[in-house]
Design a protein around this motif. Structure first.
Motif, PDB file in Angstrom:
ATOM      1  N   VAL A   1       0.852  -1.189   0.000  1.00  0.00           N
ATOM      2  CA  VAL A   1       0.000   0.000   0.000  1.00  0.00           C
ATOM      3  C   VAL A   1       0.887   1.238   0.000  1.00  0.00           C
ATOM      4  O   VAL A   1       1.819   1.348   0.797  1.00  0.00           O
ATOM      5  CB  VAL A   1      -0.944  -0.003   1.226  1.00  0.00           C
ATOM      6  N   ARG A   2       0.598   2.172  -0.909  1.00  0.00           N
ATOM      7  CA  ARG A   2       1.354   3.431  -0.986  1.00  0.00           C
ATOM      8  C   ARG A   2       0.990   4.312   0.209  1.00  0.00           C
ATOM      9  O   ARG A   2      -0.173   4.601   0.445  1.00  0.00           O
ATOM     10  CB  ARG A   2       1.024   4.170  -2.278  1.00  0.00           C
ATOM     11  N   THR A   3       2.008   4.698   0.977  1.00  0.00           N
ATOM     12  CA  THR A   3       1.813   5.586   2.121  1.00  0.00           C
ATOM     13  C   THR A   3       2.585   6.874   1.890  1.00  0.00           C
ATOM     14  O   THR A   3       3.558   6.910   1.127  1.00  0.00           O
ATOM     15  CB  THR A   3       2.291   4.933   3.433  1.00  0.00           C
ATOM     16  N   LEU A   4       2.163   7.926   2.570  1.00  0.00           N
ATOM     17  CA  LEU A   4       2.906   9.187   2.555  1.00  0.00           C
ATOM     18  C   LEU A   4       3.770   9.238   3.816  1.00  0.00           C
ATOM     19  O   LEU A   4       3.925   8.230   4.499  1.00  0.00           O
ATOM     20  CB  LEU A   4       1.924  10.360   2.479  1.00  0.00           C
ATOM     21  N   GLY A   5       4.338  10.396   4.122  1.00  0.00           N
ATOM     22  CA  GLY A   5       5.222  10.531   5.278  1.00  0.00           C
ATOM     23  C   GLY A   5       4.515  10.200   6.575  1.00  0.00           C
ATOM     24  O   GLY A   5       3.312  10.366   6.711  1.00  0.00           O
ATOM     25  N   GLY A   6       5.283   9.740   7.528  1.00  0.00           N
ATOM     26  CA  GLY A   6       4.693   9.426   8.816  1.00  0.00           C
ATOM     27  C   GLY A   6       4.895   7.968   9.161  1.00  0.00           C
ATOM     28  O   GLY A   6       5.582   7.255   8.441  1.00  0.00           O
ATOM     29  N   PRO A   7       4.293   7.570  10.250  1.00  0.00           N
ATOM     30  CA  PRO A   7       3.295   8.218  11.076  1.00  0.00           C
ATOM     31  C   PRO A   7       3.814   9.512  11.721  1.00  0.00           C
ATOM     32  O   PRO A   7       4.963   9.597  12.133  1.00  0.00           O
ATOM     33  CB  PRO A   7       2.977   7.190  12.158  1.00  0.00           C
ATOM     34  N   LEU A   8       2.910  10.495  11.780  1.00  0.00           N
ATOM     35  CA  LEU A   8       3.240  11.816  12.305  1.00  0.00           C
ATOM     36  C   LEU A   8       2.471  12.051  13.600  1.00  0.00           C
ATOM     37  O   LEU A   8       1.247  12.135  13.588  1.00  0.00           O
ATOM     38  CB  LEU A   8       2.867  12.903  11.291  1.00  0.00           C
ATOM     39  N   PRO A   9       3.197  12.155  14.738  1.00  0.00           N
ATOM     40  CA  PRO A   9       2.509  12.465  15.988  1.00  0.00           C
ATOM     41  C   PRO A   9       2.206  13.965  16.077  1.00  0.00           C
ATOM     42  O   PRO A   9       3.044  14.799  15.725  1.00  0.00           O
ATOM     43  CB  PRO A   9       3.512  12.049  17.073  1.00  0.00           C
ATOM     44  N   VAL A  10       1.010  14.304  16.524  1.00  0.00           N
ATOM     45  CA  VAL A  10       0.625  15.703  16.752  1.00  0.00           C
ATOM     46  C   VAL A  10       0.897  15.990  18.219  1.00  0.00           C
ATOM     47  O   VAL A  10       0.368  15.299  19.098  1.00  0.00           O
ATOM     48  CB  VAL A  10      -0.860  15.939  16.395  1.00  0.00           C
ATOM     49  N   THR A  11       1.739  16.998  18.483  1.00  0.00           N
ATOM     50  CA  THR A  11       2.185  17.251  19.853  1.00  0.00           C
ATOM     51  C   THR A  11       1.676  18.563  20.437  1.00  0.00           C
ATOM     52  O   THR A  11       1.880  18.822  21.614  1.00  0.00           O
ATOM     53  CB  THR A  11       3.728  17.253  19.914  1.00  0.00           C
ATOM     54  N   GLU A  12       1.038  19.396  19.626  1.00  0.00           N
ATOM     55  CA  GLU A  12       0.562  20.693  20.119  1.00  0.00           C
ATOM     56  C   GLU A  12      -0.859  20.945  19.654  1.00  0.00           C
ATOM     57  O   GLU A  12      -1.309  20.376  18.656  1.00  0.00           O
ATOM     58  CB  GLU A  12       1.467  21.822  19.617  1.00  0.00           C
ATOM     59  N   GLY A  13      -1.546  21.823  20.372  1.00  0.00           N
ATOM     60  CA  GLY A  13      -2.884  22.235  19.977  1.00  0.00           C
ATOM     61  C   GLY A  13      -3.954  21.252  20.428  1.00  0.00           C
ATOM     62  O   GLY A  13      -3.672  20.269  21.128  1.00  0.00           O
ATOM     63  N   PRO A  14      -5.200  21.499  20.032  1.00  0.00           N
ATOM     64  CA  PRO A  14      -6.306  20.669  20.510  1.00  0.00           C
ATOM     65  C   PRO A  14      -6.252  19.219  20.037  1.00  0.00           C
ATOM     66  O   PRO A  14      -6.827  18.340  20.669  1.00  0.00           O
ATOM     67  CB  PRO A  14      -7.547  21.380  19.961  1.00  0.00           C
ATOM     68  N   ALA A  15      -5.544  18.945  18.933  1.00  0.00           N
ATOM     69  CA  ALA A  15      -5.444  17.576  18.416  1.00  0.00           C
ATOM     70  C   ALA A  15      -4.219  16.841  18.953  1.00  0.00           C
ATOM     71  O   ALA A  15      -3.950  15.709  18.542  1.00  0.00           O
ATOM     72  CB  ALA A  15      -5.422  17.586  16.894  1.00  0.00           C
ATOM     73  N   ALA A  16      -3.470  17.460  19.871  1.00  0.00           N
ATOM     74  CA  ALA A  16      -2.298  16.795  20.454  1.00  0.00           C
ATOM     75  C   ALA A  16      -2.724  15.458  21.044  1.00  0.00           C
ATOM     76  O   ALA A  16      -3.756  15.354  21.699  1.00  0.00           O
ATOM     77  CB  ALA A  16      -1.662  17.672  21.526  1.00  0.00           C
ATOM     78  N   GLY A  17      -1.919  14.442  20.769  1.00  0.00           N
ATOM     79  CA  GLY A  17      -2.220  13.098  21.234  1.00  0.00           C
ATOM     80  C   GLY A  17      -2.547  12.149  20.099  1.00  0.00           C
ATOM     81  O   GLY A  17      -2.493  10.940  20.263  1.00  0.00           O
ATOM     82  N   GLN A  18      -2.886  12.703  18.945  1.00  0.00           N
ATOM     83  CA  GLN A  18      -3.175  11.827  17.808  1.00  0.00           C
ATOM     84  C   GLN A  18      -1.929  11.641  16.954  1.00  0.00           C
ATOM     85  O   GLN A  18      -1.025  12.478  16.958  1.00  0.00           O
ATOM     86  CB  GLN A  18      -4.320  12.386  16.961  1.00  0.00           C
TER      87      GLN A  18
END
Length: 195
Positions: free
Chosen positions: A138-155
């Motif tokens: 399966v073609r994937t893009l960059g990542g996995p990318l952790p979100v560390t700031e803002g309201p979506a931090a944790g995903q």
């Protein structure tokens, strides 16, 4: 900034009010997708992603009238060759359509295009999911990318593609996201609604 936008809305539109929901609305039942090859799509969603085929039916057509246009806003001579419904874990279902139509176009919008879209699947371990997707070609893009700031931090997110170009996303936030600490609706629950 948010306070300024709220004030603008009150001044420009009167009082801020929450719209009434559709009577009896309980949630998203399914996402419908038109695919170029039904066999390929069913194989991808079931064998690679783990969805379960529920049923298939069709074809539907109206060779003389305007039923297809009146009901679905498609060319009157469009034909739905097949519809297949898939159950995907605890989330929304997927409804696949195979169409033929005199005015059919092949368009693969990017997320930045008006009308662009993607489907996100929740995974418990995004690193294992990324390894699995890549091992299955399966073609994937960059990542996995952790979100560390803002309201979506944790995903953590990873974008990938179905074989025909549909953009998809793997997302995981096993400890929740930052916004949840302030209240608001929880965007994902691992609770099986069937139990």
């Amino acid at each position: 900034m948010a306070a300024a936008l709220a004030l603008f809305a009150v001044v420009a539109f009167g009082t801020a009010a929450r719209a009434e929901p559709v009577p009896g609305m309980r949630g998203v039942n399914h996402i419908g997708l038109t695919v170029p090859d039904m066999g390929q799509a069913v194989t991808f969603f079931s064998d690679v992603l783990g969805c379960e085929k529920a049923m298939s039916f069709g074809p539907f057509r109206d060779d003389k009238g305007t039923f297809m246009q009146d009901m679905l806003n498609v060319d009157p001579r469009a034909v739905i060759e097949e519809i297949t419904l898939l159950r995907c874990g605890f989330g929304s279902n997927i409804e696949l359509f195979s169409y033929t139509s005199p005015d059919q176009q092949t368009i693969y919008p990017k997320n930045s295009d008006i009308g662009g879209y993607h489907i996100a699947i929740y995974v418990e371990d995004i690193d294992k999911a990324a390894e699995y997707l890549r091992a299955n070609g399966v073609r994937t893009l960059g990542g996995p990318l952790p979100v560390t700031e803002g309201p979506a931090a944790g995903q953590t997110i990873l974008y990938f593609f179905a074989p025909w170009g549909l953009q998809m996303e793997a997302i995981s936030f096993p400890q929740g996201m930052a916004y949840e600490k302030e209240g608001g609706p929880v965007l994902w629950s691992n609770t099986d609604p069937a139990k």
